[in-house]
Write an enzyme that holds these catalytic residues in place. Structure first.
Site, PDB file in Angstrom:
ATOM      1  N   HIS A  98       5.136  79.295  29.892  1.00 40.49           N
ATOM      2  CA  HIS A  98       5.257  77.762  29.751  1.00 40.49           C
ATOM      3  C   HIS A  98       5.421  77.834  28.438  1.00 40.49           C
ATOM      4  O   HIS A  98       5.058  78.666  27.577  1.00 40.49           O
ATOM      5  CB  HIS A  98       4.089  77.132  30.454  1.00 40.49           C
ATOM      6  CG  HIS A  98       2.850  77.587  29.566  1.00 40.49           C
ATOM      7  ND1 HIS A  98       2.100  78.734  29.971  1.00 40.49           N
ATOM      8  CD2 HIS A  98       2.041  77.023  28.499  1.00 40.49           C
ATOM      9  CE1 HIS A  98       1.159  78.981  29.274  1.00 40.49           C
ATOM     10  NE2 HIS A  98       1.193  77.983  28.393  1.00 40.49           N
TER      11      HIS A  98
ATOM     12  N   HIS B 165       6.042  77.607  21.049  1.00 40.29           N
ATOM     13  CA  HIS B 165       6.610  79.296  21.447  1.00 40.29           C
ATOM     14  C   HIS B 165       6.058  79.325  22.803  1.00 40.29           C
ATOM     15  O   HIS B 165       5.557  78.579  23.481  1.00 40.29           O
ATOM     16  CB  HIS B 165       5.671  80.097  20.526  1.00 40.29           C
ATOM     17  CG  HIS B 165       4.130  80.061  20.786  1.00 40.29           C
ATOM     18  ND1 HIS B 165       3.294  79.158  20.141  1.00 40.29           N
ATOM     19  CD2 HIS B 165       3.133  80.709  21.817  1.00 40.29           C
ATOM     20  CE1 HIS B 165       2.056  78.995  20.558  1.00 40.29           C
ATOM     21  NE2 HIS B 165       1.991  79.939  21.470  1.00 40.29           N
TER      22      HIS B 165
HETATM   23  P1  2AM Z   1      -0.843  80.409  23.852  1.00 35.68           P
HETATM   24  O1  2AM Z   1       0.221  80.501  24.787  1.00 35.68           O
HETATM   25  O2  2AM Z   1      -0.350  80.338  22.322  1.00 35.68           O
HETATM   26  O3  2AM Z   1      -1.857  81.457  23.875  1.00 35.68           O
HETATM   27  C1  2AM Z   1      -3.024  77.673  28.246  1.00 35.68           C
HETATM   28  O4  2AM Z   1      -4.216  78.512  27.934  1.00 35.68           O
HETATM   29  C2  2AM Z   1      -2.205  77.465  26.954  1.00 35.68           C
HETATM   30  O5  2AM Z   1      -2.900  76.799  25.951  1.00 35.68           O
HETATM   31  C3  2AM Z   1      -1.673  78.481  26.419  1.00 35.68           C
HETATM   32  O6  2AM Z   1      -0.376  78.472  26.265  1.00 35.68           O
HETATM   33  C4  2AM Z   1      -2.346  78.797  24.997  1.00 35.68           C
HETATM   34  O7  2AM Z   1      -1.583  79.283  24.016  1.00 35.68           O
HETATM   35  C5  2AM Z   1      -2.925  77.468  24.741  1.00 35.68           C
HETATM   36  N1  2AM Z   1      -4.176  77.698  24.128  1.00 35.68           N
HETATM   37  C6  2AM Z   1      -5.426  78.283  24.659  1.00 35.68           C
HETATM   38  N2  2AM Z   1      -6.227  78.042  23.980  1.00 35.68           N
HETATM   39  C7  2AM Z   1      -5.953  77.249  22.825  1.00 35.68           C
HETATM   40  C8  2AM Z   1      -6.792  76.868  21.525  1.00 35.68           C
HETATM   41  N3  2AM Z   1      -8.091  77.080  21.405  1.00 35.68           N
HETATM   42  N4  2AM Z   1      -6.059  76.236  20.908  1.00 35.68           N
HETATM   43  C9  2AM Z   1      -4.495  76.084  21.066  1.00 35.68           C
HETATM   44  N5  2AM Z   1      -3.926  76.322  22.105  1.00 35.68           N
HETATM   45  C10 2AM Z   1      -4.803  77.052  23.023  1.00 35.68           C
END
Ligand code: 2AM
Length: 177
Positions: free
Chosen positions: A36, A120
């Site tokens: 996603h 991304h």
């Molecule tokens: P990522 O793909 O860059 O890891 C579900 O966990 C989504 O939320 C993921 O796409 C993750 O990004 C993002 N995510 C998880 N923890 C986060 C945080 N503390 N701050 C910002 N994005 C976060």
């Protein structure tokens, strides 16, 4: 519940990304069904707060647009790479949608997101450092470009951390006109 707002990706695009998901020791590949593009991470909220968030997102008026995934990159540094991702071609409509979502969530009472939005799609996280192999992997695939797809809605997902890894469930989808 733990929530985030994201674009779900069409199945054919997820298959295309899946084809990239091999050949890198130490990588923990994201499950194809979980791929996603996060627009806003929300985190842990209670039921009332979740309802306010849903109401705020329901009231948002956004337009459909086309989006193209292209290029690869990493977050982290050479000593400690964190994530391998596929990038997005510059897209003003995506930026506008993200800003509207940020606004709506702040009006619903959430604290502003301090981190700059870096669109991304995470392909892998790392159990161990693949070292040089990561650099080679990214360079070899630097011309990656998927077919554009039409973004017609965005989705509020919940995330549940199970023993097998994260399970994401769409809680609500908000159409773009
Ligand atoms: P990522 O793909 O860059 O890891 C579900 O966990 C989504 O939320 C993921 O796409 C993750 O990004 C993002 N995510 C998880 N923890 C986060 C945080 N503390 N701050 C910002 N994005 C976060």
């Amino acid at each position: 519940m733990r929530l985030f707002v994201a674009l779900a990706l069409p199945a054919d695009l997820r298959s295309r990304l899946c084809a990239l998901s091999a050949g890198l020791p130490g990588a923990r590949w994201v499950d194809p069904s979980n791929l996603h593009l996060t627009l806003r991470f929300i985190g842990e909220v209670g039921r009332h707060e979740a309802e306010d968030i849903d109401a705020a997102l329901s009231g948002l008026k956004g337009k459909r647009f086309s989006l193209t995934l292209a290029g690869l990159g990493e977050f982290g540094d050479d000593r400690r790479p964190r994530q391998l991702w596929v990038g997005v071609e510059p897209n003003e409509a995506l930026e506008r949608l993200q800003a509207k979502i940020e606004n709506a969530l702040q009006r619903a009472g959430l604290a502003p997101e301090k981190r700059k939005f870096k669109p991304h799609v995470t392909l892998a996280r790392f159990k161990t450092n693949p070292g040089e192999r990561l650099h080679d992997y990214i360079v070899e695939r630097s011309l990656f470009r998927a077919a554009p797809f039409e973004v017609t809605e965005f989705t509020l997902f919940s995330s549940y951390l199970a023993r097998e890894g994260a399970i994401y469930a769409p809680e609500a989808a908000y159409p773009l006109l």
